[in-house]
Write a protein that holds these residues in place. Sequence first.
Motif, short mmCIF file in Angstrom:
data_model
loop_
_atom_site.label_atom_id
_atom_site.label_comp_id
_atom_site.label_asym_id
_atom_site.label_seq_id
_atom_site.Cartn_x
_atom_site.Cartn_y
_atom_site.Cartn_z
N ASP A 1 49.38 35.13 -35.57
CA ASP A 1 49.24 36.03 -34.41
C ASP A 1 48.06 36.96 -34.69
O ASP A 1 48.13 37.83 -35.55
N SER B 1 45.00 40.34 -24.18
CA SER B 1 45.65 41.62 -23.92
C SER B 1 44.97 42.81 -24.60
O SER B 1 44.69 43.82 -23.96
N LYS B 2 44.75 42.70 -25.91
CA LYS B 2 44.36 43.90 -26.65
C LYS B 2 42.83 44.06 -26.68
O LYS B 2 42.32 45.10 -26.28
N1 PLP Z 1 51.76 40.01 -30.89
C1 PLP Z 1 51.65 41.29 -31.26
C2 PLP Z 1 51.49 41.60 -32.70
C3 PLP Z 1 51.72 42.31 -30.31
O1 PLP Z 1 51.62 43.59 -30.69
C4 PLP Z 1 51.89 41.97 -28.95
C5 PLP Z 1 52.01 43.02 -27.91
O2 PLP Z 1 52.26 44.17 -28.18
C6 PLP Z 1 52.00 40.63 -28.61
C7 PLP Z 1 51.93 39.67 -29.60
C8 PLP Z 1 52.23 40.18 -27.20
O3 PLP Z 1 51.12 40.33 -26.41
P1 PLP Z 1 51.01 39.60 -24.98
O4 PLP Z 1 52.40 39.34 -24.49
O5 PLP Z 1 50.30 40.58 -24.11
O6 PLP Z 1 50.26 38.33 -25.19
#
Ligand code: PLP
Length: 383
Positions: free
Chosen positions: A206, A237-238
């Motif tokens: 991840d 997302s980030k």
């Molecule tokens: N993985 C990590 C470490 C995260 O902090 C997050 C979200 O906070 C996600 C995955 C999930 O992100 P998304 O559902 O936006 O792809």
Amino acid sequence: MTAPRETSSLFKAMGTESGVKYLAEARALEAKGVDIVHLEIGEPHFGTPQPVIDAGIAALRAGATHYGPPAGIPELRAALARDATHELGVGLTADNVAVLPGSKLVLVAILIAYTDPGDEIMYFEPGFPAYGAVARMLGRTPIAVRLAASDAFRPTREGLERAASSRSRVLVANWPSNPIGTVLRPDDAAMIGDFARERDILVVSDELYRGLEFQPGTSLFAAIGDPARCVLMDGFSKRWAMTGWRLAYAIGSVEIARAIAAVATNTITCATTFSQQAALAVFDGLGAWRAGMHGELQQLRDTAVSLLPAALKADVPEAGLYLFAKAADPDSRALAARLVAAGVATMPGAAFGGDGEGHLRITFSVPEQRLREGMRRLADALP
Ligand code: PLP
């Protein structure tokens, strides 16, 4: 009236992110007009880059409102393969990529495709709570591998060996780390790769916070360099401030990408078509936007570190959006509840498991004045 229906044993076992409960208290206080500074949020406060928004609107106007292919639109898959080849040095094509509306679905699909009920899913703790929840909801056995605060939360071969058994099938790793804020050291990446190869374990890396490093780190996906052994779990997302667009992707071997797309066919059908069209804009001259966000984030990190009350101890975050601080109070949930009453919401470290207890996760990706106000309230509340 029909009596409430009994939920399944898997649903009961799943559990919910335990930060959620006391955040309801913060909302209740806000409904009464109390001002709360939100330092518990798990997303960047930056707006999505304007070219992405414009491309999304244009895509909607052009009729991108229909189903797309389960693995994602070909242009986006090709762009992601090119980008990952360039950034991570692993040779990839569009066939290695499966696009999904959320990165957690990468793990869901991998567990459905490659594990059976009762197989063991390993993941590091403290860590993102969804890994264990996904394993439990699918009837797989969650195995937490302890990252010890006394080892600066670094992974060890002994820790992995102690947790592993002949039923271990998948290891989930997350660097840059949420909540710890560390990057992965090259020797730790090599150690995890050796462990996975020797035990024939499939790694899910991840890397949602990649690109938000303040010091060099290693991509585990790149270090292992074998998409049949290590699948990249990633998304927009980030690093692109696109949490609400719901757009993520897996990169693995062609077979793995195909298996993930097969799960997508039977569950979500496909990721949102206009979100995918919009995301293509990030590959077109947004380097300056990315550098700007990175610079601002680093300044906010430095502000948070400099205003951290003496009662909280934290290493300077190496990456990401969070400062992971050790508190004098060993009960992080009680402490977080006290802080909410004092007008500042943080995430109790207990929500992340293991040695997370006794810590608070403090998000520094908030507008500077709010960050300063939040840190002031923390200092006032903590003697
Ligand atoms: N993985 C990590 C470490 C995260 O902090 C997050 C979200 O906070 C996600 C995955 C999930 O992100 P998304 O559902 O936006 O792809």
